[in-house]
Write a protein that holds these residues in place. Structure first.
Motif, PDB file in Angstrom:
ATOM      1  N   LEU A  22       0.867  -1.232   0.037  1.00  0.00           N
ATOM      2  CA  LEU A  22      -0.003  -0.251   0.325  1.00  0.00           C
ATOM      3  C   LEU A  22       1.313   1.227   0.062  1.00  0.00           C
ATOM      4  N   PRO A  23       1.337   1.545  -0.984  1.00  0.00           N
ATOM      5  CA  PRO A  23       1.958   2.828  -1.420  1.00  0.00           C
ATOM      6  C   PRO A  23       1.151   4.082  -0.206  1.00  0.00           C
ATOM      7  N   GLU A  24      -0.033   4.400  -0.677  1.00  0.00           N
ATOM      8  CA  GLU A  24      -0.367   5.468  -0.283  1.00  0.00           C
ATOM      9  C   GLU A  24      -0.187   5.743   1.514  1.00  0.00           C
ATOM     10  N   ARG A  25      -0.342   4.793   1.461  1.00  0.00           N
ATOM     11  CA  ARG A  25      -0.211   4.302   3.088  1.00  0.00           C
ATOM     12  C   ARG A  25       1.097   4.282   3.686  1.00  0.00           C
ATOM     13  N   THR A  26       1.796   3.345   3.076  1.00  0.00           N
ATOM     14  CA  THR A  26       3.560   3.453   3.433  1.00  0.00           C
ATOM     15  C   THR A  26       4.173   5.071   4.086  1.00  0.00           C
ATOM     16  N   MET A  27       3.716   5.744   2.849  1.00  0.00           N
ATOM     17  CA  MET A  27       4.680   7.006   2.590  1.00  0.00           C
ATOM     18  C   MET A  27       4.195   7.836   3.839  1.00  0.00           C
ATOM     19  N   HIS A  28       2.485   7.667   4.231  1.00  0.00           N
ATOM     20  CA  HIS A  28       2.641   8.192   5.340  1.00  0.00           C
ATOM     21  C   HIS A  28       2.750   7.838   6.595  1.00  0.00           C
ATOM     22  N   ALA A  29       2.777   7.063   6.514  1.00  0.00           N
ATOM     23  CA  ALA A  29       3.524   6.386   7.746  1.00  0.00           C
ATOM     24  C   ALA A  29       4.855   6.450   7.944  1.00  0.00           C
ATOM     25  N   HIS A  30       6.096   7.014   6.939  1.00  0.00           N
ATOM     26  CA  HIS A  30       7.110   7.589   7.263  1.00  0.00           C
ATOM     27  C   HIS A  30       7.226   8.612   7.893  1.00  0.00           C
ATOM     28  N   THR A  31       6.733   9.635   6.995  1.00  0.00           N
ATOM     29  CA  THR A  31       6.173  11.114   7.048  1.00  0.00           C
ATOM     30  C   THR A  31       6.174  11.287   8.957  1.00  0.00           C
ATOM     31  N   PRO A  60      15.893  10.102   6.392  1.00  0.00           N
ATOM     32  CA  PRO A  60      16.516   8.856   5.421  1.00  0.00           C
ATOM     33  C   PRO A  60      14.228   8.220   4.954  1.00  0.00           C
ATOM     34  N   HIS A  61      13.754   8.494   6.795  1.00  0.00           N
ATOM     35  CA  HIS A  61      12.401   8.228   6.054  1.00  0.00           C
ATOM     36  C   HIS A  61      11.715   9.233   5.172  1.00  0.00           C
ATOM     37  N   LEU A  62      11.646  10.860   5.649  1.00  0.00           N
ATOM     38  CA  LEU A  62      11.470  11.491   4.869  1.00  0.00           C
ATOM     39  C   LEU A  62      11.766  11.822   3.252  1.00  0.00           C
ATOM     40  N   GLU A  63      12.981  11.543   3.363  1.00  0.00           N
ATOM     41  CA  GLU A  63      13.632  11.205   1.808  1.00  0.00           C
ATOM     42  C   GLU A  63      12.489  10.274   1.197  1.00  0.00           C
ATOM     43  N   GLU A  64      11.560   9.092   1.832  1.00  0.00           N
ATOM     44  CA  GLU A  64      11.519   8.219   1.663  1.00  0.00           C
ATOM     45  C   GLU A  64       9.995   8.662   1.027  1.00  0.00           C
ATOM     46  N   ALA A  65       9.364   9.776   2.073  1.00  0.00           N
ATOM     47  CA  ALA A  65       8.146   9.652   2.194  1.00  0.00           C
ATOM     48  C   ALA A  65       8.470  10.848   1.044  1.00  0.00           C
ATOM     49  N   VAL A  66       8.734  11.495   0.373  1.00  0.00           N
ATOM     50  CA  VAL A  66       9.275  12.578  -0.975  1.00  0.00           C
ATOM     51  C   VAL A  66       9.288  12.035  -2.170  1.00  0.00           C
ATOM     52  N   ARG A  67       9.698  10.995  -2.056  1.00  0.00           N
ATOM     53  CA  ARG A  67      10.198  10.202  -3.462  1.00  0.00           C
ATOM     54  C   ARG A  67       9.133   9.005  -3.873  1.00  0.00           C
ATOM     55  N   MET A  68       8.440   8.636  -2.861  1.00  0.00           N
ATOM     56  CA  MET A  68       7.485   8.231  -3.234  1.00  0.00           C
ATOM     57  C   MET A  68       5.487   8.721  -3.245  1.00  0.00           C
ATOM     58  N   ALA A  69       5.587  10.530  -2.712  1.00  0.00           N
ATOM     59  CA  ALA A  69       5.115  11.065  -2.558  1.00  0.00           C
ATOM     60  C   ALA A  69       5.356  11.354  -4.310  1.00  0.00           C
ATOM     61  N   GLU A  70       6.244  11.908  -4.808  1.00  0.00           N
ATOM     62  CA  GLU A  70       6.140  12.497  -5.902  1.00  0.00           C
ATOM     63  C   GLU A  70       6.045  11.452  -6.887  1.00  0.00           C
ATOM     64  N   LEU A  71       6.106  10.002  -7.050  1.00  0.00           N
ATOM     65  CA  LEU A  71       6.135   9.710  -7.657  1.00  0.00           C
ATOM     66  C   LEU A  71       5.103   9.262  -7.697  1.00  0.00           C
ATOM     67  N   TYR A  72       3.179   9.090  -6.636  1.00  0.00           N
ATOM     68  CA  TYR A  72       2.143   8.465  -7.182  1.00  0.00           C
ATOM     69  C   TYR A  72       1.581   9.790  -6.753  1.00  0.00           C
ATOM     70  N   GLY A  73       2.104  11.316  -6.948  1.00  0.00           N
ATOM     71  CA  GLY A  73       1.046  12.464  -7.038  1.00  0.00           C
ATOM     72  C   GLY A  73       0.548  12.475  -5.717  1.00  0.00           C
ATOM     73  N   ASP A  74       0.818  12.381  -4.553  1.00  0.00           N
ATOM     74  CA  ASP A  74       0.595  13.079  -3.798  1.00  0.00           C
ATOM     75  C   ASP A  74       1.013  14.249  -2.930  1.00  0.00           C
ATOM     76  N   ARG A  75       0.595  15.456  -3.133  1.00  0.00           N
ATOM     77  CA  ARG A  75       1.417  16.681  -3.019  1.00  0.00           C
ATOM     78  C   ARG A  75       1.318  16.800  -1.095  1.00  0.00           C
ATOM     79  N   THR A  76      -0.475  16.090  -0.772  1.00  0.00           N
ATOM     80  CA  THR A  76       0.476  16.676   1.129  1.00  0.00           C
ATOM     81  C   THR A  76       0.924  16.097   1.305  1.00  0.00           C
ATOM     82  N   CYS A  77       1.406  14.397   1.383  1.00  0.00           N
ATOM     83  CA  CYS A  77       2.490  13.719   1.498  1.00  0.00           C
ATOM     84  C   CYS A  77       4.216  14.483   1.671  1.00  0.00           C
TER      85      CYS A  77
END
Length: 601
Positions: A186-195, A211-228
């Motif tokens: 679940l990528p969307e849940r995963t990026m918010h959990a990193h945050t 590292p968690h913030l960098e991964e969250a930013v990478r996944m957010a850009e990949l899946y287009g989640d502006r808020t995350c």
């Protein structure tokens, strides 16, 4: 079925009541369909789910049974919570929890417990919320629902972080949630959990948070989640600001503005953009760029006391850099007053929280009393039901014994009737056999008379032939002997009725055979019947041709046509021979039956 017939009036009344209740509660299944549609929309479109629930008529809601009402309450609380609406007053969720705890299913119990925890948390009962979440956790784990298991760990982690001030326990829960989301894919849940995990790690170790913030930013850009992406980049700015790394702060702000724009797209983004601008203004102020800091501060619109406090501190710093100490003093006065208001509000909030806890304690005590009263009522109802079952069972046994006796009598009566019918049938068969035998004997007596006449004519003819032989024996080749024999044979033939004689012979040897045969084959013509009778008597073909005055080929054709009419697959003579043998066997059985009955009597 016989037992039910005794209680038919009561059963019919109960069925009518149940059908009436069903028709009143959900005449066409609309409520059930609406609840199912809402449940399917809950995870992806909570607002649509809430709109669907709002479309259910209030009268139908009041007529719901306990199962539908519990599900309706659960879905309503979930939809309101997911749409960011207050749920502190949704105390009916406790009724759903109690219902699913008794009746199941477990997956709905876990969902109801989750919503009960959310309601209790908004009411200020953090301990009650924690108990509800921890009761739901093993149910999600048992069911293998990794998404819900991860979400429940996020909620428990937030409670540890905000209410129980236990960062290590909160971090452990966030990590477990992250593992669940990653395992479930679940990528969307995963990026918010990193945050969320980085947000709490910043307090003790910024290096672990990065590292968690960098991964969250990478996944957010990949899946287009502006808020995350905005949340993660804002946390990065806080880390750089704590290190006084103004260059990194500016680069992070530039990343936000270049990739995500300079203005928020949703209401949730407004607070993030406001904090980004405040941090950027502070960075400009530390760098001596007072004009830039003041320009950015002028674009910030405070919407909360904490935002106003940050702005006053920012303006005080700008005024200090400009040497305007009067403005600095005014801002500091505002800061002190706002700080006092915030402290007062916090104190009031804590007092309100204490009052809510007291109210929750009273409410919990009242619920315990209600549960105890319900338990007593259930016990009385159970004992009454047991007594009713015992009485009903006793009546059932009594009725069964009565029916058993009745069935035995009915069986005996039926057996006697059957025996009586059998005796009557045997008597009818005996009478029929006797009549058939009488008819056979009468027919045979008449045939015997004709047979005697036939033998008499043959005897006279034979005597005439013997007399002619005696006269002409000395000269047997004389034409006179031949002429005399021919004359005798012609006289016999002229006086001989072949059809009547042959018929009498067959009736004597095989009583009622011809009647039965011609009943089976009524489409035979008189001449064809004559041929059949002569064939049954064993007359050779040349005799039949002489009697009927037809040629041998014509006789063969007629016999073939007769065999086809009678459905024979063999020659006519063989077919009729089989029929004679079968008829003789039938007569023998009847005679044996009649003889046996006579012997028995």
């Amino acid at each position: 079925m016989k037992f039910l017939s005794v209680f038919r009036p009561a059963v019919l009344s109960a069925i009518i009541i149940l059908l009436s209740a069903a028709s009143c509660s959900d005449r066409s299944g609309q409520v059930s369909s609406a609840l199912a549609a809402t449940d399917s929309l809950m995870m992806t479109q909570p607002q649509a789910a809430l709109d669907t629930l709002s479309g259910i008529d209030s009268t139908r809601v009041r007529r719901m049974d306990r199962s539908e009402r519990s599900f309706y309450t659960l879905l309503t609380t979930e939809a309101e919570y997911k749409c960011w609406l207050p749920v502190a007053n949704d105390t009916a969720i406790s009724e759903s929890v109690r219902y699913y705890r008794r009746r199941g299913p477990e997956d709905r119990l876990a969902r109801a417990l989750t919503m009960q925890g959310a309601v209790l948390y908004e009411r200020g009962d953090a301990e009650g919320a924690m108990d509800a979440y921890k009761e739901a956790e093993p149910i999600f784990e048992k069911g293998g629902d990794l998404e819900q298991l991860g979400l429940i760990n996020i909620r428990i982690g937030e409670l540890y972080q905000r209410s129980f001030i236990n960062d290590s326990a909160a971090i452990a829960r966030y990590r477990k949630a992250l593992e669940c989301f990653e395992e479930a894919g679940l990528p969307e849940r995963t990026m918010h959990a990193h945050t969320a995990l980085a947000n709490i790690l910043i307090i003790d170790s910024a290096e672990q948070a990065i590292p968690h913030l960098e991964e969250a930013v990478r996944m957010a850009e990949l899946y287009g989640d502006r808020t995350c992406s905005l949340s993660a980049l804002l946390l990065m700015m806080y880390i750089h600001e704590s290190k006084h790394d103004d260059s990194a702060v500016l680069n992070t702000a530039d990343t936000i503005f270049s990739k995500l724009g300079r203005s928020p797209k949703t209401q949730a983004e407004e607070s993030i953009y406001r904090n980004v601008l405040i941090n950027l203004a502070k960075c400009y102020l530390r760098s001596g760029l007072t004009d830039s800091a003041e320009h950015i501060a002028g674009t910030i619109h405070a919407t909360s006391p904490s935002d106003s406090l940050s702005l006053y501190n920012l303006y005080a710093g700008i005024a200090g850099e400009s040497g305007d100490w009067k403005r600095v003093s005014g801002y500091q006065t505002s800061i002190l007053r706002l700080t006092a208001d915030i402290l007062q509000a916090n104190a009031s909030s804590r007092l309100a929280e204490v009052e809510r806890k007291y109210d929750n304690a009273l409410l919990r005590e009242e619920l315990y009393r209600l549960d105890a009263r319900n338990a007593r009522m259930i016990m009385v109802s159970l004992l009454t039901a047991i007594a009713a079952i015992i009485i009903t069972y006793s009546l059932y046994r009594l009725i069964r014994r009565l029916h058993s006796g009745k069935n035995k009598l009915s069986t005996q009566l039926a057996s006697l009737r059957s025996e009586n019918d059998l005796i009557k049938q045997e008597r009818r068969q005996e009478e029929e056999s006797r009549k058939e035998l009488e008819q056979m004997l009468q027919g045979q007596a008449a045939a015997n008379s004709e047979l005697m006449r036939y033998y008499s004519r043959i005897h006279s003819t034979m005597l005439e032939i013997v007399s002619a032989y005696t006269v002409y024996k000395d000269n047997p080749n004389s034409h006179l002997f031949s002429s005399r024999v021919l004359e005798i044979a012609r006289n016999f033939t002229d006086k001989f009725d072949s059809l009547a004689s042959a018929t009498e012979l067959l009736n004597t040897a095989y009583p009622s055979f011809l009647d039965t045969l011609f009943e089976d084959f009524p489409n035979l013509k008189p001449e064809e019947r004559h041929i059949v009778i002569l064939t049954c008597c064993g007359c050779p073909n040349h005799v039949v041709c002489s009697l009927l005055k037809i040629s041998d080929s014509n006789l063969s054709t007629k016999k073939t046509r007769i065999a086809k009419k009678m459905g024979a697959t063999e020659s006519l003579a063989k077919f009729l021979k089989i029929k004679l043998i079968s008829h003789r066997a039938t007569i023998r059985k009847k005679l044996e039956f009649f003889s046996q009955n006579a012997t028995d009597k």
